[in-house]
Design an enzyme around this catalytic site. Structure first.
Site, PDB file in Angstrom:
ATOM      1  CG  HIS A  59      -6.739  33.353  92.581  1.00  0.00           C
ATOM      2  ND1 HIS A  59      -5.517  33.952  92.752  1.00  0.00           N
ATOM      3  CD2 HIS A  59      -6.699  32.202  93.279  1.00  0.00           C
ATOM      4  CE1 HIS A  59      -4.774  33.196  93.548  1.00  0.00           C
ATOM      5  NE2 HIS A  59      -5.461  32.128  93.879  1.00  0.00           N
ATOM      6  CB  SER A 117      -4.094  33.087 102.391  1.00  0.00           C
ATOM      7  OG  SER A 117      -3.007  33.369 101.575  1.00  0.00           O
ATOM      8  NE  ARG A 120      -1.655  29.478 106.246  1.00  0.00           N
ATOM      9  CZ  ARG A 120      -2.089  29.696 105.004  1.00  0.00           C
ATOM     10  NH1 ARG A 120      -2.040  30.913 104.473  1.00  0.00           N
ATOM     11  NH2 ARG A 120      -2.605  28.733 104.287  1.00  0.00           N
ATOM     12  CG  ASP A 172      -1.746  36.512 102.514  1.00  0.00           C
ATOM     13  OD1 ASP A 172      -2.073  35.431 103.031  1.00  0.00           O
ATOM     14  OD2 ASP A 172      -1.191  36.591 101.410  1.00  0.00           O
ATOM     15  CE  LYS A 205      -2.641  36.117  98.585  1.00  0.00           C
ATOM     16  NZ  LYS A 205      -1.654  35.101  98.842  1.00  0.00           N
TER      17      LYS A 205
END
Ligand code: URA
Length: 434
Positions: A82, A183, A168, A161, A187
């Site tokens: 990621h 967050s 947010r 989320d 995932k």
């Protein structure tokens, strides 16, 4: 339990218990807790922060708010990667086939562009037919048989989320490190990989402009991942200028293909080798970093990474002919050079501004519902520290709209500083946190 009491507790600097966090996340996901109470809670967290235990519990509750993919039926260690987002960051496009060609299983959930940053899914969709809305059994089958599958966040993966992120976004509570960490990691945990390699970007093109903030985010995410039983490593990398030369969807896919042919930019190739080697180590495919890098280099030399990319594109509906012949990509009709006004060294590139240039050309979204133009973007010809002559081209802009071209050109020139002194080199790989 009452949400009112939990808001009061957090507002006064208290620590929420695991039961209270579960109550809050479940209640919000079901719609029993209204947005206005959750907004107050997010703002209280923004100011008071969360302990490590609270952050881990929030992440686990959000991950468990929907489907948790079970990849245990797939043999071997499944690895995810990621990036916290940047400009010209096409890493997943080249890195995942390199790693998969070494025998490592890549089960990856990717996102779309966010603000000035691009997204892997938008880039891959430049290839006609390619899509990421695949069924979970197809995802598992592709990881098993090809070694790579990429899917987007579905409504069933970490729905808490999804709802909280949207809240947010409109309540000025995005940029709180524990909230970002939970967050992202919720995932990642829901997606089922055994090991996670995080590329945490820092610099003017990153969400974390300061290295110290990137390090705090990396520490929180690695603690969450390792605390949840997933081997997690974070690499802090430079995003003070675009990665490689291409910025824009199809342009970045082409640069990733060139990289898999051994003709890629040095910084981008180095990042792929570094992140890839941590993925091979986490996947138990290599024993040392040196061995891992050698294996990855080999996939470029023998063409196996390029073949793997074509295989993966085909399995998700895309036309693999584009991988072998990138001239098939229809790039924007208008091409204009942006030339230097003076001679010297390229001292600074305000990197998020370059991302905004691509967005303005149509390569990103101004509003959620906007469609992307995959054909537009920029190709830089100079990077930080390069000597520049007045009149020399700094970049080529690819546009489909003359008005947008003018805006992007103006903005690009404003983002560049040329001066007499050569700037100090900043390392691409800054720190590794595991
Ligand atoms: N990306 C995410 O997925 N979540 C955040 O909070 C910020 C960036």
């Amino acid at each position: 339990m009452r949400m009112y009491d939990l808001i009061t507790k957090k507002r006064n600097g208290g620590v929420l218990s695991p039961e209270e966090i579960v109550y809050m996340v479940e209640g919000y996901t079901k719609g029993d807790i209204p947005d206005y109470q959750m907004s107050a809670m997010m703002m209280a967290i923004y100011f008071q922060g969360m302990t490590k235990e609270e952050t881990l519990q929030l992440t686990l509750s959000m991950a468990h708010s929907g489907d948790m993919l079970d990849l245990s039926g797939i043999s071997g260690v499944k690895v995810d990667k990621h990036s916290t987002g940047g400009v010209g960051d096409k890493t997943s496009l080249a890195l995942t086939p390199m790693v998969a060609a070494c025998g490592c299983k890549v089960a990856k959930m990717s996102g779309r562009g966010l603000g000035h940053t691009g997204g892997t899914i938008d880039k891959l969709e430049s290839i006609p037919g390619f899509h990421t809305d695949i069924a979970i059994d197809t995802f598992e089958k592709n990881v098993n048989e090809i070694g790579i599958a990429i899917m987007g966040q579905t409504k069933d993966l970490a729905p808490a989320d999804k709802k909280l992120y949207a809240l947010r976004d409109v309540t000025a509570t995005v940029d709180q490190i524990s909230l970002i960490a939970s967050s992202i990691m919720s995932k990642k945990l829901a997606c089922g990989a055994d090991a996670i390699v995080l590329d945490v970007k820092t610099g003017s093109g990153a969400f974390m402009k300061q290295e110290a903030d990137a390090v705090s985010l990396a520490k929180e995410m690695t603690e969450i991942g390792n605390g949840a039983g997933r081997k997690t490593i974070a690499v802090i990398t430079d995003m003070d200028q675009p990665l490689g030369y291409a910025v824009g969807n199809a342009l970045e896919v082409i640069e990733a293909i060139q990289t898999l042919k051994g003709e890629g930019p040095a910084d981008f190739t180095k990042l792929c080798l570094t992140l890839g080697s941590y993925m091979l180590l986490a996947g138990g495919i290599a024993e040392t970093k040196g061995q891992a890098e050698e294996m990855l280099r080999q996939t470029i030399e023998d063409g196996s990474a390029l073949t793997k990319l074509a295989e993966f594109i085909k399995a998700q509906g895309g036309d693999p002919a584009y991988i072998y012949d990138p001239s098939l990509f229809q790039l924007a009709k208008i091409r204009e050079e942006v030339c230097a006004k003076e001679s010297g060294f390229l001292q600074k590139i305000v990197c998020d501004e370059v991302g905004i240039c691509s967005l303005l050309l149509g390569g990103g979204r101004e509003k959620k519902e906007d469609t992307i133009d995959p054909a537009v973007g920029l190709v830089l010809h100079k990077k930080k520290g390069d000597p520049v002559q007045a009149g020399e081209s700094l970049a080529t802009i690819y546009a489909n709209d003359p008005e947008k071209l003018l805006q992007a050109k103006e903005r690009f020139l404003q983002a560049i500083t040329i001066g007499a002194e050569k700037p100090e080199e900043s390392p691409l790989i800054k720190q590794v946190i595991s």
